[in-house]
Scaffold this active site. Sequence first.
Site, PDB file in Angstrom:
ATOM      1  N   ILE A  87      18.939  16.381  -6.028  1.00  0.00           N
ATOM      2  CA  ILE A  87      19.244  17.588  -5.245  1.00  0.00           C
ATOM      3  C   ILE A  87      20.711  17.970  -5.424  1.00  0.00           C
ATOM      4  O   ILE A  87      21.043  19.126  -5.704  1.00  0.00           O
ATOM      5  CB  ILE A  87      18.926  17.358  -3.755  1.00  0.00           C
ATOM      6  CG1 ILE A  87      17.434  17.117  -3.546  1.00  0.00           C
ATOM      7  CG2 ILE A  87      19.388  18.560  -2.914  1.00  0.00           C
ATOM      8  CD1 ILE A  87      17.084  16.541  -2.185  1.00  0.00           C
ATOM      9  N   ILE A 107       7.091   4.436   2.300  1.00  0.00           N
ATOM     10  CA  ILE A 107       6.374   3.430   1.516  1.00  0.00           C
ATOM     11  C   ILE A 107       4.904   3.352   1.905  1.00  0.00           C
ATOM     12  O   ILE A 107       4.082   2.857   1.137  1.00  0.00           O
ATOM     13  CB  ILE A 107       7.022   2.030   1.623  1.00  0.00           C
ATOM     14  CG1 ILE A 107       6.880   1.452   3.034  1.00  0.00           C
ATOM     15  CG2 ILE A 107       8.466   2.051   1.155  1.00  0.00           C
ATOM     16  CD1 ILE A 107       7.178  -0.031   3.112  1.00  0.00           C
ATOM     17  N   ASP A 108       4.536   3.853   3.093  1.00  0.00           N
ATOM     18  CA  ASP A 108       3.160   3.711   3.579  1.00  0.00           C
ATOM     19  C   ASP A 108       2.153   4.565   2.821  1.00  0.00           C
ATOM     20  O   ASP A 108       0.955   4.304   2.884  1.00  0.00           O
ATOM     21  CB  ASP A 108       3.083   4.063   5.067  1.00  0.00           C
ATOM     22  CG  ASP A 108       3.770   3.040   5.948  1.00  0.00           C
ATOM     23  OD1 ASP A 108       3.994   1.910   5.477  1.00  0.00           O
ATOM     24  OD2 ASP A 108       4.080   3.358   7.110  1.00  0.00           O
ATOM     25  N   GLY A 161       1.611  -0.848   7.092  1.00  0.00           N
ATOM     26  CA  GLY A 161       0.504   0.110   7.084  1.00  0.00           C
ATOM     27  C   GLY A 161      -0.230   0.091   8.407  1.00  0.00           C
ATOM     28  O   GLY A 161      -1.241  -0.591   8.548  1.00  0.00           O
ATOM     29  N   ALA A 200      -6.675 -10.040  -5.183  1.00  0.00           N
ATOM     30  CA  ALA A 200      -6.943 -10.630  -3.868  1.00  0.00           C
ATOM     31  C   ALA A 200      -8.451 -10.740  -3.635  1.00  0.00           C
ATOM     32  O   ALA A 200      -9.215  -9.864  -4.042  1.00  0.00           O
ATOM     33  CB  ALA A 200      -6.301  -9.787  -2.774  1.00  0.00           C
ATOM     34  N   GLU A 201      -8.862 -11.819  -2.964  1.00  0.00           N
ATOM     35  CA  GLU A 201     -10.289 -12.016  -2.680  1.00  0.00           C
ATOM     36  C   GLU A 201     -10.789 -11.066  -1.596  1.00  0.00           C
ATOM     37  O   GLU A 201     -11.929 -10.614  -1.640  1.00  0.00           O
ATOM     38  CB  GLU A 201     -10.550 -13.466  -2.246  1.00  0.00           C
ATOM     39  CG  GLU A 201     -10.605 -14.469  -3.375  1.00  0.00           C
ATOM     40  CD  GLU A 201      -9.249 -14.771  -3.958  1.00  0.00           C
ATOM     41  OE1 GLU A 201      -9.183 -15.048  -5.162  1.00  0.00           O
ATOM     42  OE2 GLU A 201      -8.238 -14.724  -3.229  1.00  0.00           O
TER      43      GLU A 201
END
Length: 319
Positions: free
Chosen positions: A23, A126-127, A170, A186-187
């Site tokens: 900017i 970041i969410d 989150g 991830a499981e």
Amino acid sequence: MKTIAILTSGGDAPGMNACIRSIARTCIYNGIRVMGIRSGYDGLMNGNIYEMNVSSVADIIHRGGTILGSARCPEFKTEEGQKKGAQILKDFGIDGLVVLGGDGSFKGASALSKIGISTIGIPCTIDNDMGYTDYTIGFFTAVETVSDAISKLRDTSSSHGRANIIEVMGRNCGDIALYSGVASGAESILVPEVELNIDEVTEKIERGRKRGKLHHLIMLAEGVGGAYDIKNMIEEKTGVETKVTILGHVQRGGTPCTFDRLMATQMGNLAVKLIMEEKTDLAIAMKDNKIITVPIDEAVTTKRKFRDDLYEISKEISI
């Protein structure tokens, strides 16, 4: 000469500095005076505003956080506070305001636009919880940070034959847990958009144990809650020692990834061009890999759609 001000608000996000830089430099290139507002809306209310130059934004493209700072400001949530903020902007001769932040920040920008201030919103959180855009600045850096942590936790979990619950940010949007969970194998991925099924989690652990699997990674978005309750249920049902790791604010920091820097640079440049063309009261978005704009009121009210397709993929590949 036009004057444009930059304000960062809400939780910081990697890529904010790259956007500030874009900017400021676009303004200077086009002969526009650029002002920085320190500490978000709180700084605006206190007139904490200074003129920026090329040196002000030197050597920041790779830095996390925001050089302008951010702070809460209850006063600005009131109608009187918003009128005061608008008057301060006018007193400084500011023609347009670019706001970097999330939903709350955009609501402030929308309020200012209704009382005569030309505003542009750039999504920085970041969410990734803003429904009008596919991605927000900072999201992919946070996913990289979480994925790196998961890789380290996988090592120690395998060494000790443990399960590990990794809680990430989150409250209402489980995108960090979903994207990092899929990317890291991830499981189980537990998000606020899907009702918790603890039996499904424990059955996966038991199936893995039977085929000799040593580690079990469970991604948990903070909005689901109950990390230690889930840990206790897993241990009671499976007998597998389970650890909880809460990553917390480490997710907000760090060097922004290339994607976030590129998106921040493009959006920052476009914000200035829009004000130059007197196209304001808009929010900039990324949709289908293109940078577009929508009315800022629409940005505030659009509900986030959950990536059911990605969630279903995660279930199919985590057998």
